[in-house]
Structures are given as structure tokens and as C-alpha cells.
Design a protein around this motif. Structure first.
Motif, PDB file in Angstrom:
ATOM      1  N   TYR A  47       1.138   8.879  -5.839  1.00 29.00           N
ATOM      2  CA  TYR A  47      -0.260   8.683  -6.216  1.00 29.00           C
ATOM      3  C   TYR A  47      -0.444   8.800  -7.721  1.00 29.00           C
ATOM      4  CZ  TYR A  47      -5.260   8.840  -6.417  1.00 29.00           C
ATOM      5  OH  TYR A  47      -6.548   8.549  -6.729  1.00 29.00           O
ATOM      6  N   ARG A  61      -8.062   0.275   3.673  1.00 29.23           N
ATOM      7  CA  ARG A  61      -6.842   0.779   3.043  1.00 29.23           C
ATOM      8  C   ARG A  61      -6.748   0.223   1.625  1.00 29.23           C
ATOM      9  NH1 ARG A  61      -2.191   0.456   6.805  1.00 29.23           N
ATOM     10  NH2 ARG A  61      -2.205   2.689   6.712  1.00 29.23           N
ATOM     11  N   THR A  62      -6.227   1.031   0.706  1.00 31.46           N
ATOM     12  CA  THR A  62      -6.088   0.578  -0.672  1.00 31.46           C
ATOM     13  C   THR A  62      -4.778  -0.191  -0.840  1.00 31.46           C
ATOM     14  OG1 THR A  62      -7.087   2.669  -1.261  1.00 31.46           O
ATOM     15  CG2 THR A  62      -6.269   1.325  -3.067  1.00 31.46           C
ATOM     16  N   TYR A  83      -2.284  -2.507  -3.522  1.00 32.64           N
ATOM     17  CA  TYR A  83      -2.014  -2.634  -4.953  1.00 32.64           C
ATOM     18  C   TYR A  83      -1.376  -3.987  -5.232  1.00 32.64           C
ATOM     19  CZ  TYR A  83      -2.986   2.336  -4.959  1.00 32.64           C
ATOM     20  OH  TYR A  83      -3.592   3.549  -4.795  1.00 32.64           O
ATOM     21  N   GLU A  96       4.410  12.253  -1.941  1.00 31.69           N
ATOM     22  CA  GLU A  96       3.095  11.594  -1.943  1.00 31.69           C
ATOM     23  C   GLU A  96       2.354  11.772  -3.280  1.00 31.69           C
ATOM     24  OE1 GLU A  96       4.104  12.430   1.190  1.00 31.69           O
ATOM     25  OE2 GLU A  96       3.868  10.340   1.793  1.00 31.69           O
ATOM     26  N   THR A 126      -4.502   9.033   3.712  1.00 23.11           N
ATOM     27  CA  THR A 126      -4.044   7.798   4.348  1.00 23.11           C
ATOM     28  C   THR A 126      -2.519   7.722   4.355  1.00 23.11           C
ATOM     29  OG1 THR A 126      -5.959   6.793   3.309  1.00 23.11           O
ATOM     30  CG2 THR A 126      -4.416   5.307   4.397  1.00 23.11           C
ATOM     31  N   MET A 127      -1.919   8.045   3.209  1.00 25.73           N
ATOM     32  CA  MET A 127      -0.461   7.963   3.124  1.00 25.73           C
ATOM     33  C   MET A 127       0.194   8.924   4.100  1.00 25.73           C
ATOM     34  SD  MET A 127       0.689   7.352  -0.800  1.00 25.73           S
ATOM     35  CE  MET A 127      -0.392   8.270  -1.836  1.00 25.73           C
ATOM     36  N   MET A 128      -0.377  10.122   4.197  1.00 25.97           N
ATOM     37  CA  MET A 128       0.203  11.118   5.098  1.00 25.97           C
ATOM     38  C   MET A 128       0.035  10.691   6.557  1.00 25.97           C
ATOM     39  SD  MET A 128      -1.055  14.545   3.174  1.00 25.97           S
ATOM     40  CE  MET A 128       0.096  15.861   3.483  1.00 25.97           C
ATOM     41  N   GLU A 129      -1.108  10.140   6.842  1.00 25.00           N
ATOM     42  CA  GLU A 129      -1.356   9.704   8.214  1.00 25.00           C
ATOM     43  C   GLU A 129      -0.390   8.587   8.608  1.00 25.00           C
ATOM     44  OE1 GLU A 129      -5.416   8.657   8.913  1.00 25.00           O
ATOM     45  OE2 GLU A 129      -5.046   8.212  11.034  1.00 25.00           O
ATOM     46  N   ASP A 130      -0.214   7.618   7.697  1.00 23.31           N
ATOM     47  CA  ASP A 130       0.725   6.519   7.952  1.00 23.31           C
ATOM     48  C   ASP A 130       2.115   7.067   8.245  1.00 23.31           C
ATOM     49  OD1 ASP A 130      -1.182   4.616   7.577  1.00 23.31           O
ATOM     50  OD2 ASP A 130      -0.648   4.176   5.485  1.00 23.31           O
ATOM     51  N   LYS A 131       2.531   8.009   7.397  1.00 27.56           N
ATOM     52  CA  LYS A 131       3.879   8.549   7.543  1.00 27.56           C
ATOM     53  C   LYS A 131       4.011   9.286   8.870  1.00 27.56           C
ATOM     54  CE  LYS A 131       6.485  10.214   3.979  1.00 27.56           C
ATOM     55  NZ  LYS A 131       6.769  11.151   2.897  1.00 27.56           N
ATOM     56  N   GLU A 143      -8.533  10.998  -0.427  1.00 30.40           N
ATOM     57  CA  GLU A 143      -8.594   9.972   0.603  1.00 30.40           C
ATOM     58  C   GLU A 143      -7.275   9.204   0.677  1.00 30.40           C
ATOM     59  OE1 GLU A 143     -11.899   7.232   0.121  1.00 30.40           O
ATOM     60  OE2 GLU A 143     -10.837   5.803   1.410  1.00 30.40           O
ATOM     61  N   GLU A 144      -6.772   8.836  -0.492  1.00 30.43           N
ATOM     62  CA  GLU A 144      -5.548   8.046  -0.552  1.00 30.43           C
ATOM     63  C   GLU A 144      -4.358   8.848  -0.020  1.00 30.43           C
ATOM     64  OE1 GLU A 144      -5.346   4.965  -1.239  1.00 30.43           O
ATOM     65  OE2 GLU A 144      -3.237   4.589  -1.734  1.00 30.43           O
ATOM     66  N   LEU A 145      -4.301  10.129  -0.419  1.00 26.67           N
ATOM     67  CA  LEU A 145      -3.203  10.977   0.051  1.00 26.67           C
ATOM     68  C   LEU A 145      -3.288  11.145   1.566  1.00 26.67           C
ATOM     69  CD1 LEU A 145      -3.214  13.629  -2.804  1.00 26.67           C
ATOM     70  CD2 LEU A 145      -1.341  12.073  -2.265  1.00 26.67           C
ATOM     71  N   TYR A 201       0.839  -1.204   0.000  1.00 23.79           N
ATOM     72  CA  TYR A 201       0.000   0.000   0.000  1.00 23.79           C
ATOM     73  C   TYR A 201       0.872   1.252   0.000  1.00 23.79           C
ATOM     74  CZ  TYR A 201       0.992  -0.243   5.015  1.00 23.79           C
ATOM     75  OH  TYR A 201       1.614  -0.312   6.230  1.00 23.79           O
ATOM     76  N   GLY A 202       0.229   2.374  -0.185  1.00 25.08           N
ATOM     77  CA  GLY A 202       0.919   3.647  -0.399  1.00 25.08           C
ATOM     78  C   GLY A 202       2.109   3.934   0.489  1.00 25.08           C
ATOM     79  N   TYR A 203       1.867   4.092   1.777  1.00 25.43           N
ATOM     80  CA  TYR A 203       2.962   4.513   2.641  1.00 25.43           C
ATOM     81  C   TYR A 203       4.070   3.467   2.688  1.00 25.43           C
ATOM     82  CZ  TYR A 203       5.875   5.605   6.520  1.00 25.43           C
ATOM     83  OH  TYR A 203       6.982   5.842   7.264  1.00 25.43           O
ATOM     84  N   LYS A 232      -9.364  -0.298   9.868  1.00 23.04           N
ATOM     85  CA  LYS A 232      -9.338   0.803   8.892  1.00 23.04           C
ATOM     86  C   LYS A 232      -9.254   0.255   7.468  1.00 23.04           C
ATOM     87  CE  LYS A 232      -6.717   4.257   8.358  1.00 23.04           C
ATOM     88  NZ  LYS A 232      -5.545   5.108   8.398  1.00 23.04           N
TER      89      LYS A 232
END
Lengths: 107, 329
Positions: free
Chosen positions: A49, A74-75, A77, A45, B30-35, B26-28, A25-27, A72
Motif C-alpha cells: 500500500y 475495488r481499487t 491501478y 500488505e 480489501t487486500m486482506m480479505e482477498d488473501k 479500506e484498501e488494506l 489490484y492490490g491482492y 464489490k
């Protein structure tokens, strides 16, 4: 630190590499890129994306919703067959780029 | 974490709420929150973590295409050839205009001030306190008048030429991309207060100028007081107009770039007609002014041609705009 301009052509490549063995996933992907590059490259970021949507449109990756232990959404990939093929092509391309550009390097 | 979310909220503030945009947000988030959480877990302080997350966020413009904001709808609508204005051009236009508009404002002020010397000479002459020869009239009255108008015309021509390469922005249909529009609208909002303030100052000065003339005329029937009061009126109105002209520069630019007010596509058509009218009108007015002034030699009075001509031109322009349907969006 490497500027994002130089890396532009290889963002998709790095993301595909990280998805080869397992879905992610993203992060997590951005963290791994930072870790593997030893902090020399941090993918923004928005860059990440943008790469996801592009790869998805090309059919190289697929997005799906997964649920975390804390409930939660979460997307995630997943790389597709086409994605793997594209990755292999990019590897070959990189060898070629390295060979060509390398001929012009003098330190 | 709230700082980060409100930062993101702000970035997305003016974007259309399409499903692509909402998904990206939404995706951004989530990524920011994770970081952010990871940075806290590493032992970073909250402020530090927020700083890192925001500095590594990137640039939303990168997502234009993904968010379906790449093209403007206008091109599709009309099919007319439309000139696309880049951010660099827009910024150059604004800074060039801001530089020039001060000088143009100064030029207008000089024009308004130009008859003051003559007016004072005439007043003193009529009061009988002083007698001036024709040579003195020319020297202390006409020379300042023409010098001031000369400087003003030079300023108009020089700065008009400097801004000429941007004329197409006012006259031809243009388009700007979504991000530039967003930035310009924000600038417009920020500019609003200072523009309004300058306008109020200008209008107050004008009212004050007229008021003092009325008051002085009512309490003192003396010709001399009236003359000086008229001179003061011109002096103050000159300053007021200068403040309003130079204060309107940025707003005018933004209106041009955003194609608002008289710069909508329709408005551009009527401004072409007004241009043609102006090309005939002003030379005629100038001819009338000079002919009248030189035949009567009544320079202290003939300047009245200009305010009247200005007001008439304003009416004509409004009529042209109404007939051609410009000025409305």
C-alpha cells in the motif's frame, strides 16, 4: 525468503512490471509477486500500500474504482506514460547494479 | 474474517480519521480479505488462513508518511528547538528508571526508618526499665541512624547519577512520534490498574499506621506504649512510601515522555524555579536539623523537622506551580 530491507528499492519496480500489460489490484499484485518469485518474496500488505500511494503521488500509476462481478467495489491501478519511462530507467539501473555488485561476489 | 477485521480495526484505533487513513484502511481490508478467501480456496483451515494474513500484514509505521503522520504538530506550533526522542531512548529511559526507582524507594524507606532505633532507646530509657549511657545511645541509636541515612544518600546519589542523562526529558521540551505516543498511551492504560492498586495499598498502610497510634494513645496513656506505637508508625509508613515510590516509577516515566501533569512545556519552566528553591531550601533544613539535634541532643524528637520540611516544600512547590501556570495542560 528475502528480507524486506534488501528489496526496498525494488518494490516499486516489481509493481510497475506487473502493471505493464494489464491493470491490476492490490491482492492480485501481491499474489503474482509471490508466484513469480516462487514464494521467495512475499510483499507485506503495508509495504504494498505504501508503494501504491508513493507511485501514485509520483504520477507513475493511477487508481480508479472498478466493480467486480459480485458487485464489490475495488481499487484498480493503471500504469501511466511516466510510469513506463520510470520502469525503463529502473531496468537500466538494475543492469548497472548487477554489474557493479557482481564484481564483488565470490562464492 | 472477523478476526482479521478486528485486528485491522485495532491497528487503526487511535489514528486520526482523515481521508488518507480511511482510504488506507479500506484498501488494506480489501487486500486482506482477498488473501483470506484465496487461502480458504486453497484448502487452508480458517485459523491457519487468519494467521497467515495477519503475519503478512506488515507494519503500519511504514505508512506514516503516506498517512500524513510523519511530523508532529508541536514543532510547527512553537518553532522552539525541540528534542526528538526515539523509541530506543524512551525504552531505555523506562527500563533504567524502573531499575533505579526500587532502590530510591528503599532509600526513602531507610530515611524514614532511621530514627526508629533512637526512638525505642529513648522510650525504654524514659520508662525507667533500662538506663542507657551516652555511649550506648550513640552505639545503638545514632550509629544505625547515620548508617541508614548514609546508605540512603549513597543510593540517591548513585541512582540519581545513573538517571542524570535522562534529565533533559523532564526539563526540556521534547517530542515523540505518533507511533511511540500510541504505544506509550497503551502502556499507560495497562499500567493504570497496577499503579492504582499500589497507591491504594500505600494509602491504606498510612491510614493504618496513624490509626494504630491514635487507638493506642487513647486506650493506654503509658509513655512506653506511645513510643513503641510511634516506632511502628514510622516502620509502616516507611514500607508504604517505598511501595508508592517504586510503584509510581513507570507512570512517572510515561508522564514525562507524554509531557503530562507537571511535565507539560509550561510545567517544565516552573520546575526549573522549584529546582533553584530546593537547592537552597534543603541545605538550610539539614543545617537546622543538625544544629537543633546537637544542641539539645534530643534526637528522638528532632526528626520531626523532616516531615514538616517536606510538607512545607510541597506547599512551596504548589505555589510556584500556581504562579507560573505550570501543571495544567
Amino acid at each position: 525468503m528475502v528480507g524486506s530491507d534488501v528489496m526496498r528499492g525494488y518494490n516499486d519496480f516489481m509493481i510497475l512490471f506487473l502493471l505493464l500489460d494489464e491493470d491490476s489490484y492490490g491482492y492480485e499484485i501481491s499474489r503474482q509477486i509471490k508466484q513469480i518469485s516462487e514464494g521467495k518474496y512475499i510483499m507485506k500488505e503495508t509495504t504494498l500500500y505504501s508503494a501504491f500511494t508513493r507511485l501514485e503521488k509520483e504520477g507513475y500509476i493511477e487508481a480508479y474504482y472498478g466493480t467486480e462481478t459480485n458487485g464489490k467495489r475495488r481499487t484498480y491501478y493503471r500504469i501511466t506514460k511516466e510510469g513506463r519511462e520510470f520502469y525503463r530507467e529502473k531496468c537500466e539501473e538494475w543492469e548497472l547494479v548487477k554489474e557493479i555488485v557482481g564484481k564483488f561476489v565470490k562464492m | 474474517m472477523e478476526t482479521i477485521l478486528s485486528y485491522l480495526e485495532n491497528m487503526f484505533l487511535h489514528l486520526p480519521r482523515t481521508s488518507e487513513v480511511l482510504r488506507a484502511k479500506e484498501e488494506l481490508a480489501t487486500m486482506m480479505e482477498d488473501k483470506y478467501n484465496e487461502l480458504l480456496a486453497e484448502g487452508k483451515r480458517e485459523n491457519e488462513a487468519v494467521g497467515i494474513v495477519i503475519s503478512e500484514f506488515g507494519n503500519l509505521e511504514e505508512l506514516s508518511e503516506e498517512l500524513g503522520l510523519g511530523d508532529l504538530e508541536q514543532t510547527k506550533e512553537t518553532g522552539e528547538p525541540v528534542k526528538r526522542v526515539s523509541r530506543g531512548e524512551a525504552e531505555e529511559y523506562i527500563s533504567a528508571t524502573l531499575k533505579s526507582i526500587r532502590w530510591i524507594g528503599l532509600g526513602v524507606m531507610l530515611c524514614i526508618w532511621s530514627p526508629i532505633a533512637l526512638l525505642i532507646l529513648g522510650t525504654l530509657d524514659e520508662s525507667g526499665m533500662f538506663m542507657f549511657t551516652d555511649a550506648q545511645y550513640v552505639c545503638y541509636g545514632l550509629v544505625p541512624l547515620f548508617v541508614m541515612i548514609g546508605i540512603a544518600v549513597a543510593l540517591f546519589i548513585y541512582h540519581g547519577m545513573r538517571l542524570e542523562r535522562f534529565e533533559y526529558l523532564k526539563k526540556e521540551p521534547i517530542e515523540i512520534d505518533f507511533w511511540l505516543e500510541k504505544q506509550l498511551r497503551q502502556m499507560d492504560e495497562e499500567e493504570h490498574a497496577s499503579f492504582t492498586l499500589k497507591l491504594i495499598v500505600g494509602v491504606m498502610l498510612c491510614i493504618f499506621a496513624v490509626l494504630q497510634l491514635l487507638v493506642i494513645a487513647s486506650i493506654d496513656q503509658n509513655e512506653m506504649a506511645g513510643g513503641f506505637s510511634t516506632a511502628a508508625l514510622l516502620l509502616v509508613i516507611g514500607v508504604a512510601v517505598c511501595v508508592m515510590v517504586s510503584g509510581s516509577g513507570k507512570r512517572e516515566c510515561l508522564k514525562v515522555l507524554l509531557q503530562e501533569g507537571e511535565f507539560t512545556k509550561k510545567g517544565k519552566k516552573s520546575s526549573k524555579i522549584i529546582d533553584i528553591v530546593a537547592g537552597i531550601y534543603w541545605p538550610i533544613v539539614t543545617a537546622i536539623y543538625l544544629a537543633w539535634s546537637f544542641t539539645t541532643m534530643d534526637w528522638g524528637f528532632t526528626w520531626i523537622v523532616w516531615p514538616i520540611a517536606g510538607a512545607l516544600f510541597g506547599c512551596t512547590a504548589a505555589v510556584v506551580q500556581a504562579v507560573t501556570g505550570g501543571g495544567e495542560s
